[in-house]
Design a protein around this motif. Structure first.
Motif, PDB file in Angstrom:
ATOM      1  N   ALA A  94       0.825  -1.212   0.000  1.00  0.00           N
ATOM      2  CA  ALA A  94       0.000   0.000   0.000  1.00  0.00           C
ATOM      3  C   ALA A  94       0.857   1.258   0.000  1.00  0.00           C
ATOM      4  O   ALA A  94       0.508   2.260  -0.657  1.00  0.00           O
ATOM      5  CB  ALA A  94      -0.930  -0.019   1.210  1.00  0.00           C
ATOM      6  N   SER A  95       1.985   1.244   0.700  1.00  0.00           N
ATOM      7  CA  SER A  95       2.854   2.429   0.761  1.00  0.00           C
ATOM      8  C   SER A  95       3.434   2.771  -0.603  1.00  0.00           C
ATOM      9  O   SER A  95       3.471   3.945  -1.005  1.00  0.00           O
ATOM     10  CB  SER A  95       3.989   2.201   1.765  1.00  0.00           C
ATOM     11  OG  SER A  95       3.503   2.070   3.073  1.00  0.00           O
ATOM     12  N   PHE A  96       3.892   1.751  -1.329  1.00  0.00           N
ATOM     13  CA  PHE A  96       4.481   2.006  -2.642  1.00  0.00           C
ATOM     14  C   PHE A  96       3.420   2.446  -3.653  1.00  0.00           C
ATOM     15  O   PHE A  96       3.712   3.250  -4.548  1.00  0.00           O
ATOM     16  CB  PHE A  96       5.233   0.765  -3.126  1.00  0.00           C
ATOM     17  CG  PHE A  96       6.619   0.673  -2.570  1.00  0.00           C
ATOM     18  CD1 PHE A  96       7.717   1.005  -3.332  1.00  0.00           C
ATOM     19  CD2 PHE A  96       6.826   0.292  -1.254  1.00  0.00           C
ATOM     20  CE1 PHE A  96       9.003   0.946  -2.809  1.00  0.00           C
ATOM     21  CE2 PHE A  96       8.103   0.224  -0.717  1.00  0.00           C
ATOM     22  CZ  PHE A  96       9.194   0.550  -1.490  1.00  0.00           C
ATOM     23  N   ARG A  97       2.215   1.944  -3.503  1.00  0.00           N
ATOM     24  CA  ARG A  97       1.137   2.416  -4.380  1.00  0.00           C
ATOM     25  C   ARG A  97       0.733   3.839  -3.986  1.00  0.00           C
ATOM     26  O   ARG A  97       0.392   4.672  -4.833  1.00  0.00           O
ATOM     27  CB  ARG A  97      -0.064   1.473  -4.286  1.00  0.00           C
ATOM     28  CG  ARG A  97       0.254   0.046  -4.732  1.00  0.00           C
ATOM     29  CD  ARG A  97      -0.885  -0.912  -4.468  1.00  0.00           C
ATOM     30  NE  ARG A  97      -1.838  -0.928  -5.574  1.00  0.00           N
ATOM     31  CZ  ARG A  97      -3.114  -0.598  -5.466  1.00  0.00           C
ATOM     32  NH1 ARG A  97      -3.591  -0.194  -4.307  1.00  0.00           N
ATOM     33  NH2 ARG A  97      -3.900  -0.657  -6.512  1.00  0.00           N
ATOM     34  N   ALA A  98       0.764   4.126  -2.677  1.00  0.00           N
ATOM     35  CA  ALA A  98       0.335   5.432  -2.190  1.00  0.00           C
ATOM     36  C   ALA A  98       1.273   6.553  -2.622  1.00  0.00           C
ATOM     37  O   ALA A  98       0.822   7.668  -2.913  1.00  0.00           O
ATOM     38  CB  ALA A  98       0.215   5.408  -0.669  1.00  0.00           C
TER      39      ALA A  98
END
Length: 661
Positions: free
Chosen positions: A247-251
């Motif tokens: 989720a962090s890398f997509r965010a």
């Protein structure tokens, strides 16, 4: 196959049906007990529903396998470099301040000419970049690693001339964009925010704030808004929390796109998104577990859309990495990419209700924090005001409490430790550097539109050593109020300090600090809890002394304790058995136990004999402050004193030194 459905033989079920079963299982407990509160400020639910038609957040397929340039000497580094490139590495990382002693540009010929991207470490200086690029041609690919705001946070120093705080890196970036178009000058990194214990929201927001500051500075220096944004890449920490990493890398892509929208230009989807396993999650004890952490790290970053991924060798925290550990680090990404085929689908997490919700919550929370930083005048002013340090401190303290209470478990360290493990903790090999501020026989022009960096490049090409390049490019700095962020501590370290003291004591006197397990009743009463107690004390390097069988007579219990080498004891049995054998704790105290522990919750005290209640010194149970209890136990056992008494011999084979304690 187009009509094939795995669930067709099962009756349809609604969320209400699921909720009814859950409520029955909870037996009146609130539903929120199934939620997991995150450091990010919100909770995750046990079930997510939603349409599986969300669009892909990224089109990334595949990633670069990054290996660090490392070695005790330049020759060793070049040998390892050749081995890495021959066996699957597709990019290199280079830290000129923490690697082989490279002094001159000519010594980087093998790195610059390797034919693969070269990533200078985040926080590298223009002098570092000049040394790398002095002998390179315009086809070199990689990053110069400029991340001055993170350097300010980690060093606790900021340029005295605040208006020109980014001037030298901007000057270098302008020259690099003109002469080395495939090199990304700035690399906004989350390493400081992660190392200081921040949450994923902190990392995303502060990394974005740094990137925006670099963007503004580049535009102010004359680059177009589009070109300025393309001069910036990102380097995020990929933790072992799989879904949070995804989720962090997509965010970060959502956040960067939103920043572009606010700037009124189209988003650049082809950004450099470099992932690296954070050193904070490594353990020195049971280092093989780091391979599992590395696998989760690579998996999460890959699914999240990283363009380059680097992991630490599994023995990094304990000693100098071996050829085997470097090979496993390299192969972790190779296997997941080439055999598990994680690169076959772009954004495979798209449509997952949980991942989509987590991505959106992270992005929304990070954007709100980013705006708060901007309202304070930007990241530099937020650092100087103490806002960033205080924000990170609050999250770090929550994390430290969770680790101390073993709510956040560290396998092989705070839970499931192996006392028979033999590990040699070594200091990293010292790097012999030149004098701190050597004599410099040339001067650099003031930062401008690349003139200062051009002079650095010219000096490096002439063979001027790196130390002189650093000295020539020094600027006067002030100290930030509050000083540098503490980014060096690993999560496992508090428990590992206890283990290391106990290991030193073992080496000194031939025995580990002991605790006597007072097993009460039959094996069915104490077996499960005794295993838990042994693991609990082993996390502090304390070895359990086990009697051959459980006790049903307090006099025999007292006699067995007297014959044991341990000065402390722990009552261990089922809840019901504690009340059945009255006087056990009191008998241990009369037998000389300096400290009596009881394994169980506070509710047990009411069932104990009054004399036993006063004899129990400490309760241990799942969720107690294990770190504090173990530190106290080591003080009682004088472990630190014994560890320092190198060469002390045990008075007898029966833990004589501990008998004295």
């Amino acid at each position: 196959m187009e009509h094939f459905a795995l669930a067709k033989e099962f009756p349809p079920a609604s969320e209400a049906d699921w909720r009814a079963i859950v409520d029955k299982a909870l037996k009146g407990a609130p539903f929120r007990v199934l939620e997991n509160q995150l450091y990010e400020g919100f909770a995750t639910s046990p079930l997510y529903t939603g349409a599986a038609t969300s669009p892909a957040r990224h089109g990334q397929r595949g990633w670069l396998i990054v290996q660090p340039v490392a070695g005790a000497s330049l020759a060793d580094a070049e040998r390892q470099l050749a081995d890495d490139l021959a066996n699957g590495a597709t990019a290199l990382s280079l830290d000129l301040n923490n690697g082989p002693a490279i002094r001159k540009a000519a010594e980087l010929k093998a790195v610059a000419g390797a034919g693969v991207p070269v990533f200078l470490a985040p926080g590298s200086s223009p002098a570092d970049a000049a040394l790398l690029l002095a002998k390179a041609d315009k086809t070199i690919v990689g990053t110069a690693g400029f991340d001055p705001l993170t350097v300010f946070a980690m060093s606790g120093e900021v340029p005295a001339d605040r208006k020109a705080a980014l001037a030298d890196t901007v000057d270098a970036a302008l020259a690099i964009r003109e002469r080395f178009p495939l090199v990304t000058p700035f690399l906004a990194s989350s390493r400081a925010w992660n190392g200081a214990g921040g949450s994923a929201v902190d990392e995303l927001a502060l990394t974005l704030a740094a990137a925006v500051a670099y963007w503004r500075a580049l535009e102010a220096a004359g680059l177009s808004r589009e070109d300025a944004s393309r001069a910036i890449g990102f380097k995020l920490c990929a933790s072992a929390d799989l879904f949070l990493t995804i989720a962090s890398f997509r965010a970060i892509r959502l956040l960067w796109a939103r920043a572009h929208e606010a700037a009124g230009i189209a988003s650049n989807e082809h950004i450099l998104l470099y992932a690296k396993m954070p050193p904070r999650i490594l353990s020195a004890y049971d280092p093989q577990v780091n391979m599992l952490r590395a696998t989760a790290s690579v998996f999460g970053a890959a699914i999240g859309g990283a363009t380059a991924i680097e992991v630490y060798p599994f023995d990094e925290a304990a000693t100098e990495p071996t050829p085997l550990s470097r090979r496993i680090a390299r192969n972790t990404g190779l296997v997941l990419q080439s055999e598990a085929w994680l690169s076959a689908v772009a954004d495979p997490a798209a449509g997952s209700a949980y991942v989509e919700t987590l991505t959106e919550k992270l992005a929304a929370s990070a954007w709100a924090l980013f705006r708060e930083v901007e309202a304070k005048g930007g990241l530099l002013k937020a650092l100087e005001s103490g806002f960033v340090a205080e924000r990170l401190r609050q999250t770090a303290e929550k994390r430290e409490r969770a680790i101390a209470h073993r709510k956040e478990r560290i396998t092989g360290v705070s839970v499931f430790p192996n006392l028979n493990e033999k590990i040699a903790l070594e200091e990293p090999a010292a790097i012999i550097m030149e004098e701190a501020h050597p004599t410099v026989d040339f001067a650099l022009p003031a930062p401008g539109a690349g003139e200062r960096f051009a002079a650095l490049i010219s000096a490096a090409a002439r063979g001027v050593p790196l130390a002189e390049l650093h000295s020539a490019s020094r600027i006067v700095c002030d100290i930030i109020a509050g000083g540098a962020l503490d980014v060096a501590r690993r999560d496992a370290e508090p428990f590992e300090v206890l283990r290391q003291r106990a290991d030193f004591a073992l080496a000194s006197i031939g025995s580990r600090p002991p605790v006597f397990l007072a097993l009460l009743g039959s094996p069915s009463d104490y077996r499960a809890r005794s295993l838990w107690v042994q693991s609990f004390f082993a996390a502090g390097g304390i070895e359990a002394v086990l009697p051959e069988e459980g006790f049903t007579d307090v006099e025999k219990l007292a006699a067995a304790f007297k014959q044991s080498p341990a000065p402390i004891a722990c009552l261990c049995s089922s809840n019901s058995a504690y009340g059945e054998l009255k006087g056990a704790a009191a008998a241990l105290k009369r037998a000389g136990a300096s400290h009596v522990y009881l394994a169980g919750p506070a509710s047990l005290l009411a069932s104990l004999d009054p004399n036993d209640q006063t004899a129990v010194d400490r309760l241990i149970y799942e969720g107690c402050n294990a770190l504090a209890v173990l530190e106290e136990a080591q003080r009682i056992l004088r472990v630190e004193e014994l560890a320092e008494a190198a060469g002390l011999e045990a008075e007898d084979e029966n833990f004589g030194a501990f008998d004295e304690a």
